[in-house]
Every structure is written in structure tokens, then in C-alpha cells.
Design an enzyme around this catalytic site. Structure first.
Site, PDB file in Angstrom:
ATOM      1  N   TYR A 264      40.757 -21.116  51.393  1.00  0.00           N
ATOM      2  CA  TYR A 264      40.072 -21.288  50.101  1.00  0.00           C
ATOM      3  C   TYR A 264      38.546 -21.332  50.318  1.00  0.00           C
ATOM      4  O   TYR A 264      37.793 -20.623  49.635  1.00  0.00           O
ATOM      5  CB  TYR A 264      40.558 -22.574  49.436  1.00  0.00           C
ATOM      6  CG  TYR A 264      39.882 -22.876  48.119  1.00  0.00           C
ATOM      7  CD1 TYR A 264      40.334 -22.306  46.926  1.00  0.00           C
ATOM      8  CD2 TYR A 264      38.776 -23.737  48.049  1.00  0.00           C
ATOM      9  CE1 TYR A 264      39.713 -22.581  45.707  1.00  0.00           C
ATOM     10  CE2 TYR A 264      38.157 -24.019  46.834  1.00  0.00           C
ATOM     11  CZ  TYR A 264      38.628 -23.443  45.672  1.00  0.00           C
ATOM     12  OH  TYR A 264      38.002 -23.714  44.471  1.00  0.00           O
TER      13      TYR A 264
ATOM     14  N   SER B  95      37.220 -17.944  51.110  1.00  0.00           N
ATOM     15  CA  SER B  95      37.167 -17.046  49.943  1.00  0.00           C
ATOM     16  C   SER B  95      35.989 -17.406  49.049  1.00  0.00           C
ATOM     17  O   SER B  95      35.313 -16.522  48.512  1.00  0.00           O
ATOM     18  CB  SER B  95      38.489 -17.100  49.154  1.00  0.00           C
ATOM     19  OG  SER B  95      38.657 -18.335  48.483  1.00  0.00           O
ATOM     20  N   LYS B  96      35.691 -18.682  48.899  1.00  0.00           N
ATOM     21  CA  LYS B  96      34.591 -19.087  48.025  1.00  0.00           C
ATOM     22  C   LYS B  96      33.229 -18.790  48.676  1.00  0.00           C
ATOM     23  O   LYS B  96      32.255 -18.477  47.989  1.00  0.00           O
ATOM     24  CB  LYS B  96      34.727 -20.569  47.649  1.00  0.00           C
ATOM     25  CG  LYS B  96      35.943 -20.832  46.747  1.00  0.00           C
ATOM     26  CD  LYS B  96      35.835 -20.060  45.424  1.00  0.00           C
ATOM     27  CE  LYS B  96      36.975 -20.345  44.479  1.00  0.00           C
ATOM     28  NZ  LYS B  96      36.846 -19.633  43.197  1.00  0.00           N
TER      29      LYS B  96
ATOM     30  N   ILE C  37      36.400 -31.173  39.928  1.00  0.00           N
ATOM     31  CA  ILE C  37      36.574 -31.117  38.479  1.00  0.00           C
ATOM     32  C   ILE C  37      38.037 -31.454  38.186  1.00  0.00           C
ATOM     33  O   ILE C  37      38.942 -30.888  38.818  1.00  0.00           O
ATOM     34  CB  ILE C  37      36.233 -29.699  37.942  1.00  0.00           C
ATOM     35  CG1 ILE C  37      34.866 -29.217  38.471  1.00  0.00           C
ATOM     36  CG2 ILE C  37      36.284 -29.685  36.408  1.00  0.00           C
ATOM     37  CD1 ILE C  37      33.665 -30.054  38.077  1.00  0.00           C
TER      38      ILE C  37
HETATM   39  N1  LIG Z   1      38.930 -27.894  39.806  1.00  0.00           N
HETATM   40  C1  LIG Z   1      38.029 -27.986  40.753  1.00  0.00           C
HETATM   41  O1  LIG Z   1      37.753 -29.082  41.282  1.00  0.00           O
HETATM   42  C2  LIG Z   1      37.279 -26.752  41.203  1.00  0.00           C
HETATM   43  C3  LIG Z   1      36.242 -26.926  42.113  1.00  0.00           C
HETATM   44  C4  LIG Z   1      35.526 -25.810  42.543  1.00  0.00           C
HETATM   45  C5  LIG Z   1      35.837 -24.556  42.063  1.00  0.00           C
HETATM   46  N2  LIG Z   1      36.859 -24.406  41.190  1.00  0.00           N
HETATM   47  C6  LIG Z   1      37.152 -23.053  40.729  1.00  0.00           C
HETATM   48  O2  LIG Z   1      37.177 -23.005  39.312  1.00  0.00           O
HETATM   49  C7  LIG Z   1      38.054 -21.944  38.896  1.00  0.00           C
HETATM   50  C8  LIG Z   1      39.041 -22.490  37.891  1.00  0.00           C
HETATM   51  O3  LIG Z   1      39.821 -23.501  38.519  1.00  0.00           O
HETATM   52  P1  LIG Z   1      40.605 -24.629  37.701  1.00  0.00           P
HETATM   53  O4  LIG Z   1      40.241 -25.929  38.283  1.00  0.00           O
HETATM   54  O5  LIG Z   1      40.471 -24.386  36.264  1.00  0.00           O
HETATM   55  O6  LIG Z   1      42.099 -24.310  38.197  1.00  0.00           O
HETATM   56  P2  LIG Z   1      43.449 -24.175  37.381  1.00  0.00           P
HETATM   57  O7  LIG Z   1      44.514 -24.167  38.414  1.00  0.00           O
HETATM   58  O8  LIG Z   1      43.501 -25.170  36.280  1.00  0.00           O
HETATM   59  O9  LIG Z   1      43.307 -22.721  36.734  1.00  0.00           O
HETATM   60  C9  LIG Z   1      43.433 -21.547  37.471  1.00  0.00           C
HETATM   61  C10 LIG Z   1      43.945 -20.472  36.532  1.00  0.00           C
HETATM   62  O10 LIG Z   1      44.042 -19.244  37.278  1.00  0.00           O
HETATM   63  C11 LIG Z   1      45.291 -18.655  36.981  1.00  0.00           C
HETATM   64  N3  LIG Z   1      45.750 -17.882  38.139  1.00  0.00           N
HETATM   65  C12 LIG Z   1      46.148 -18.359  39.350  1.00  0.00           C
HETATM   66  N4  LIG Z   1      46.558 -17.355  40.130  1.00  0.00           N
HETATM   67  C13 LIG Z   1      46.413 -16.224  39.395  1.00  0.00           C
HETATM   68  C14 LIG Z   1      46.687 -14.868  39.662  1.00  0.00           C
HETATM   69  N5  LIG Z   1      47.215 -14.471  40.830  1.00  0.00           N
HETATM   70  N6  LIG Z   1      46.419 -13.954  38.701  1.00  0.00           N
HETATM   71  C15 LIG Z   1      45.922 -14.347  37.504  1.00  0.00           C
HETATM   72  N7  LIG Z   1      45.649 -15.633  37.187  1.00  0.00           N
HETATM   73  C16 LIG Z   1      45.903 -16.557  38.130  1.00  0.00           C
HETATM   74  C17 LIG Z   1      46.259 -19.794  36.703  1.00  0.00           C
HETATM   75  O11 LIG Z   1      47.368 -19.351  35.921  1.00  0.00           O
HETATM   76  C18 LIG Z   1      45.346 -20.773  35.979  1.00  0.00           C
HETATM   77  O12 LIG Z   1      45.381 -20.573  34.585  1.00  0.00           O
HETATM   78  C19 LIG Z   1      38.694 -21.410  40.170  1.00  0.00           C
HETATM   79  O13 LIG Z   1      37.972 -20.255  40.585  1.00  0.00           O
HETATM   80  C20 LIG Z   1      38.495 -22.532  41.154  1.00  0.00           C
HETATM   81  O14 LIG Z   1      38.522 -22.075  42.487  1.00  0.00           O
HETATM   82  C21 LIG Z   1      37.605 -25.468  40.739  1.00  0.00           C
END
Ligand SMILES: NC(=O)c1ccc[n+]([C@@H]2O[C@H](COP(=O)([O-])OP(=O)(O)OC[C@H]3O[C@@H](n4cnc5c(N)ncnc54)[C@H](O)[C@@H]3O)[C@@H](O)[C@H]2O)c1
Length: 249
Positions: free
Chosen positions: A156, A159-160, A188
Site C-alpha cells: 500500500y 503504491s501511494k 481518516i
Molecule cells: N481512510 C484513511 O485513513 C485513508 C488514509 C490515506 C489515504 N486514503 C485513501 O483515500 C481513498 C479513499 O479511501 P477510503 O478511506 O474512503 O476507503 P473505503 O474503503 O471507505 O473506500 C474505498 C472505495 O473504493 C472502492 N474500491 C475498492 N477496490 C476497488 C476496485 N478494485 N475497483 C473499483 N472500486 C474499488 C470500494 O468499493 C470503496 O467504495 C483511497 O485512495 C485511500 O487509499 C485513506
């Protein structure tokens, strides 16, 4: 006062059904944008679309697998047929799977790269010819891109980190007509990190100067800013939304 007015602008948002994605969808739609909600979870994306616009004039939900180049083509084609052009692309779909590197299979490594990194390439490549001048791409990186990921998430974090290089490189390539920026969230409170919070929540909280986890809305506000003309002189940047968890550049 920041002007986030996105009246009639067209946005492609992936991962739209997620914790952060759905907050971005609500914020941009409230700001006047027409939004294509692409997600693997088409049922949740459709429910979100109905809650935003029961008539469906200003939103379009579409099932989409981020690792599929042809699904990216289909999302862009659907957006063009419905709305005619693109102003902003926000590739937010990603996965965060637990697996220590020493026992990680080739398939586990590839799956994270395919969804988190290839998926961003596919949707941006297909969209760019249709993005109007003045538009933007806002990628979702992570504090993991700047300081390394939590333990068990090297794929992960890698990738980021790739997302940051992609963002900055593409910002140069698309200037001056299209701006490209990243948002780097810290912790988050969304479905993605529930297991991490259950196991290590106290540790991450104690390292966060603002003393709480962030919300999807707090990320969405910054994404909306980066889409808007209020950020017209910002490109190739990563804006941190992390409560002070990480204070580096
Ligand atoms: N939540 C955190 O603490 C956090 C921190 C840093 C970055 N992020 C990034 O923020 C973004 C959103 O994350 P989130 O916290 O809302 O996560 P989440 O798991 O709530 O949402 C991710 C969404 O992506 C969709 N998804 C997953 N795999 C998929 C695929 N193969 N094809 C299409 N859709 C797919 C899922 O169905 C889901 O709706 C992501 O890029 C994540 O890496 C989140």
C-alpha cells in the site's frame, strides 16, 4: 472566503461509494458539479446517486473495476455520452490489505498495484483528451507516501508513493492547461481503516497533534478547493490533511 463554486463542471470520481469518496461526491455535488460515481460496489454508488439527485440529471452511478483498462474506457465513454466533457478526475478507489512483506504472494502485491496504481493510470489516460482547459486531476495519496505505511502494508505504501511521483510528473506534462495535485490524508475514520483503528487506534491517536481522526468531509473540502479556481496557481503539490500526524514536505 474560498470560492468552491463548481457549477456545471463535470467530475469523474472513482471509489465513490467509500468513506472519503462519498464525502467528496456530496461536497462537489453541493458545489454545483455533475458527478460520475464509479465504484466496484455499484449498489452503494447507485444509492448515493439517488440520495444526491433522485431524478438522476446531475449524477451517474456506474459499476467499475479499477484494475481494468476497459472499465476505465467504459466510465469515460459513459461520462462523455451523458455530460459531453470532463473538468475534473478524482481517482480515489484503493485497497488497504494486511500482509507482511516476507509472506506476501506475487498476486497480493500485484492486486494492490493493479487497483491503487494501474487504476489511476487507466482512468487518467482515458480522461485526459476530454478534460477541458482549466480542469484538474486530484489524486488521493496518503501520509504513507511520505513517511512509510503502517506495518503490514508495504505494498500500500509503495503504491501511494507511486501516486505522488505520478502526480508531480503529470503536473509538468499537462501544464499549463490542466492542474494535477494530490491530497495526502492521515488517519481518516472510514471503513478502510476500521481494523487498523481497532488494533492500533490509540497509537495513531497519540501521534496526532489535533487529538482525533479526520473525517471524509475534511478530505472532501480540500479536494473541492483543489478542483476550484481558488487553487488556480497550485499544481504538482500534495496537500496534507492529517491533523498534524505528519509535518514533513
Ligand atoms: N481512510 C484513511 O485513513 C485513508 C488514509 C490515506 C489515504 N486514503 C485513501 O483515500 C481513498 C479513499 O479511501 P477510503 O478511506 O474512503 O476507503 P473505503 O474503503 O471507505 O473506500 C474505498 C472505495 O473504493 C472502492 N474500491 C475498492 N477496490 C476497488 C476496485 N478494485 N475497483 C473499483 N472500486 C474499488 C470500494 O468499493 C470503496 O467504495 C483511497 O485512495 C485511500 O487509499 C485513506
Amino acid at each position: 472566503m474560498i470560492d468552491n463554486n463548481l457549477q456545471n463542471q463535470v467530475v469523474i470520481l472513482t471509489g465513490a461509494a467509500g468513506g472519503i469518496g462519498s464525502a467528496i461526491a456530496r461536497k462537489l455535488h453541493r458545489s454545483g458539479a455533475r458527478v460520475v460515481l464509479a465504484d466496484f460496489n455499484v449498489e452503494s454508488a447507485s444509492k448515493l446517486a439517488s440520495s444526491l439527485d433522485p431524478q438522476g440529471d446531475t449524477v451517474l452511478a456506474i459499476g467499475y473495476e479499477a484494475s481494468s483498462s476497459s472499465d476505465a474506457d467504459a466510465v469515460v465513454s459513459a461520462c462523455i455520452s451523458r455530460f459531453g466533457h470532463i473538468d475534473h478526475v478524482i481517482p480515489a478507489a484503493a485497497i488497504y490489505e494486511d500482509q507482511p512483506l516476507a509472506t506476501m504472494t506475487d498476486e497480493q502485491w500485484r492486486r494492490t498495484m493493479a487497483i491503487n496504481l494501474d487504476g489511476v493510470f487507466f482512468i487518467c489516460r482515458q480522461s485526459i483528451p476530454h478534460i477541458r482547459s482549466g480542469g484538474s486531476i486530484v489524486t488521493i495519496a496518503s501520509s504513507a507516501a511520505h513517511e512509510g505505511s503502517s506495518s503490514g502494508h508495504v505494498h500500500y505504501g509503495t503504491s501511494k508513493g507511486g501516486i505522488l511521483g505520478f502526480t508531480k510528473s503529470l503536473a509538468r506534462e499537462l501544464a499549463p492547461n490542466i492542474r494535477v495535485n494530490a491530497v495526502s490524508p492521515g488517519t481518516i475514520d472510514t471503513p478502510m481503516v476500521q481494523e487498523l483503528l481497532r488494533q492500533e487506534g490509540d497509537k495513531w491517536l497519540s501521534g496526532t497533534p489535533l487529538g482525533r481522526f479526520g473525517s471524509g468531509e475534511e478530505v472532501a473540502n480540500v479536494v473541492a478547493f483543489l478542483c476550484s479556481d481558488a487553487s488556480s496557481y497550485i499544481t504538482g503539490s500534495a496537500l496534507h490533511v492529517n491533523g498534524g500526524l505528519y509535518m514533513g514536505g
